[in-house]
Design an enzyme around this catalytic site. Structure first.
Site, short mmCIF file in Angstrom:
data_model
loop_
_atom_site.label_atom_id
_atom_site.label_comp_id
_atom_site.label_asym_id
_atom_site.label_seq_id
_atom_site.Cartn_x
_atom_site.Cartn_y
_atom_site.Cartn_z
N GLU A 202 22.53 8.43 -75.92
CA GLU A 202 23.18 7.19 -76.36
C GLU A 202 23.84 7.42 -77.71
OE1 GLU A 202 20.21 3.66 -74.60
OE2 GLU A 202 20.18 4.15 -76.71
N ARG A 294 5.18 -5.61 -68.59
CA ARG A 294 3.78 -6.01 -68.82
C ARG A 294 3.75 -7.21 -69.76
NH1 ARG A 294 5.06 -1.97 -72.48
NH2 ARG A 294 4.94 -2.72 -74.62
C1 MV4 Z 1 17.88 3.70 -80.94
C2 MV4 Z 1 18.24 3.74 -82.29
C3 MV4 Z 1 19.58 3.85 -82.60
N1 MV4 Z 1 20.49 3.94 -81.63
N2 MV4 Z 1 18.83 3.78 -80.00
C4 MV4 Z 1 14.07 3.40 -79.59
C5 MV4 Z 1 12.61 3.21 -79.47
C6 MV4 Z 1 12.27 2.48 -80.70
N3 MV4 Z 1 10.89 2.61 -81.04
C7 MV4 Z 1 13.19 3.09 -81.70
N4 MV4 Z 1 14.36 3.36 -81.02
C8 MV4 Z 1 15.61 3.51 -81.50
N5 MV4 Z 1 16.60 3.58 -80.57
C9 MV4 Z 1 20.09 3.91 -80.34
N6 MV4 Z 1 21.04 4.01 -79.39
C10 MV4 Z 1 17.24 3.68 -83.26
C11 MV4 Z 1 15.91 3.59 -82.88
C12 MV4 Z 1 14.96 3.63 -83.97
C13 MV4 Z 1 14.58 4.86 -84.56
C14 MV4 Z 1 15.03 6.08 -84.07
C15 MV4 Z 1 14.65 7.29 -84.65
C16 MV4 Z 1 13.76 7.28 -85.73
C17 MV4 Z 1 13.27 6.09 -86.23
C18 MV4 Z 1 13.67 4.86 -85.65
C19 MV4 Z 1 13.18 3.66 -86.15
C20 MV4 Z 1 13.55 2.48 -85.56
C21 MV4 Z 1 14.45 2.48 -84.48
#
Ligand code: MV4
Length: 454
Positions: A202, A294
């Protein structure tokens, strides 16, 4: 349609207690299962009957499918509520219940399977017109395909495990040179954690907000949503504070995200309670992220603002009853905030199991505490570190904040460390109070304040 006479609760801790309470209010007998070390736990004491299911290890107790089905059979239970965690999102368990002639209180095995295959769920949503973040269509087979997609959508990109959850098997590639390495790291982690190496790609949205919508669907196909929860206050993919409504969400935005959530549920022929998670970017664009099939930890904030008992609804729907409420009759009122109180060091967030030598819970107007903890109980190291949920409701956000501050001050736990000091810091943070936060909030809060450039 008749409600069940007896339900087996296939869980422990606060959520088992929550489900037993719903059973009691509905006049349904409850059966607790417990592992050796949970013999004296609250859920075991509160249920009408209890069955020891095995030793402490979850593989041999709360995740033991044949053992749980046997317990349901010997107690004549007509249905099983899985709670959250453990077997709640295991399609084989949902299937096995039905094969044994026991109702599974949750969605179909097929919906659970699709919800757990995030690349597939994304593909289905995209085809059905629910917006998704620009990226791959289904799973990405290798690093070359990933590179092609990344170049098309532009860097940075995020590589996610299709079987993922809790942030495992997730890597950000800031630029072309990093992609191969990040692809293999994500793949290796996904294989180790889930035994499934499938990945998807993504566009990486920095500064995102995590907003989710509670839905309920009945067997007839009626689906309603109960508004959103803002879950952006998290640390290392562990939610720490949730609230409803989201301070960012307007009435118009709620209608739009609610319609997307209902459309997502419809695409999976969903029934029972579920949550559709969205990413919301700085320009208020909404993108489907995943569907949780859930009951969620944070469901009480929605119960406070909607007045609907989500667990009772789950039981009624599983018994074949229809949702009585129409979407136009859903009234969301006031403001609710939840703090997840974990048995953890509040600075390093490492587990702090042990005996609670003194416990005094907050109360008073607009305060709800969901917990299985009591004076002198022992928090084992074998399971999740959540020991209580403190949920408040107020006429508006500022009353809810004041109430949470007051309730956190009343909450006394001795003998183990808890996250309460951390949550007190958040609730007093000027940006939190302004409602000005996103998923980067906790990191920024811990970072030393930068001196302004002059
Ligand atoms: C993302 C994102 C940015 N762009 N997806 C997915 C699971 C959730 N716990 C965090 N997620 C994220 N998905 C897209 N397309 C940013 C996060 C994200 C994050 C990602 C990497 C490291 C730390 C994070 C903290 C919060 C959110």
């Amino acid at each position: 349609m008749k409600l069940f006479k007896k339900i087996l609760v296939a869980n422990r801790g606060e959520i088992a207690v929550r489900i037993i309470r719903a059973c009691k209010e509905l006049g349904i007998k409850s059966v607790a299962i417990y592992s050796d070390i949970d013999k004296d736990s609250m859920h075991t004491k509160l249920a009408d009957e209890s069955v020891c299911i095995g030793p402490a290890s979850s593989a041999q107790s709360y995740n033991n499918i044949p053992g749980i089905l046997t317990a349901a059979e010997i107690t004549d239970s007509e249905a099983i509520h899985p709670g959250y965690g453990f077997l709640s999102e295991n399609p084989h368990f949902a299937e096995a219940c039905l094969t044994s002639g026991i109702a599974f209180i949750g969605p179909s095995a097929e919906s659970i399977r699709l919800g757990g295959d995030k690349a597939k769920a994304r593909q289905i949503m995209k085809r059905r017109g629910v917006p998704v973040v620009p990226g791959s269509d289904g799973p990405v087979l290798n690093e070359e395909v990933a590179m092609k997609i990344a170049k098309k959508i532009g860097f940075p990109v995020i590589i996610k495990a299709s079987a993922g959850g809790g942030g495992r098997g997730m890597r950000i590639a800031k630029e072309e040179a990093e992609l191969d390495k990040m692809f293999f790291m994500a793949q290796r982690e996904a294989l180790a954690a889930f035994s499934i190496g499938d990945l998807y790609v993504e566009k990486y949205i920095p500064e995102m907000r995590h907003i989710e919508v509670q839905i309920i669907a009945d067997t007839k196909g009626d689906i309603i949503h109960l508004g959103e929860r803002d879950c952006s206050i998290q640390r290392r993919h562990q939610k720490l504070i949730e609230e409803s409504p989201s301070p960012f969400v307007t009435e118009k935005f709620r209608k739009k995200i609610g319609e997307y959530a209902v459309k997502a549920a419809r695409a999976l022929k969903y029934r029972n309670a579920g949550t559709v998670e969205f990413i919301v970017d700085n320009e208020s664009n909404i993108y489907f992220m995943e569907i949780n099939t859930r009951l969620q930890v944070e469901h009480p904030v929605t119960e406070f603002v909607s007045g609907i008992d989500i667990v009772k609804e789950q039981i009624r729907i599983a018994a074949g009853m229809q949702i009585e409420l129409k979407q136009s009759k859903v009234r969301l009122s006031g403001h609710s905030i939840e703090c997840r109180i974990n048995a953890e060091d509040p600075e390093r967030f490492i587990p702090s199991p042990g005996k609670i030598t003194f416990l005094s819970l907050p109360g008073g107007p607009g305060v709800r505490v969901d917990t299985a903890a009591y004076n002198g109980c022992v928090i084992p190291s074998h399971y999740d570190s959540l020991i209580a949920k403190l949920i408040v409701h107020g006429r508006d956000r500022s009353e809810a904040i004041a109430r949470m501050r007051r309730a956190l001050d009343e909450f006394i736990v001795e003998g183990i460390k808890t996250t309460i000091p951390f949550q007190k810091k958040v609730i007093n943070d000027p940006d939190f109070i302004k409602g000005d936060y996103n998923t980067g909030f906790v990191e920024k809060m811990n970072a030393p304040k930068q001196a302004p450039v002059t």
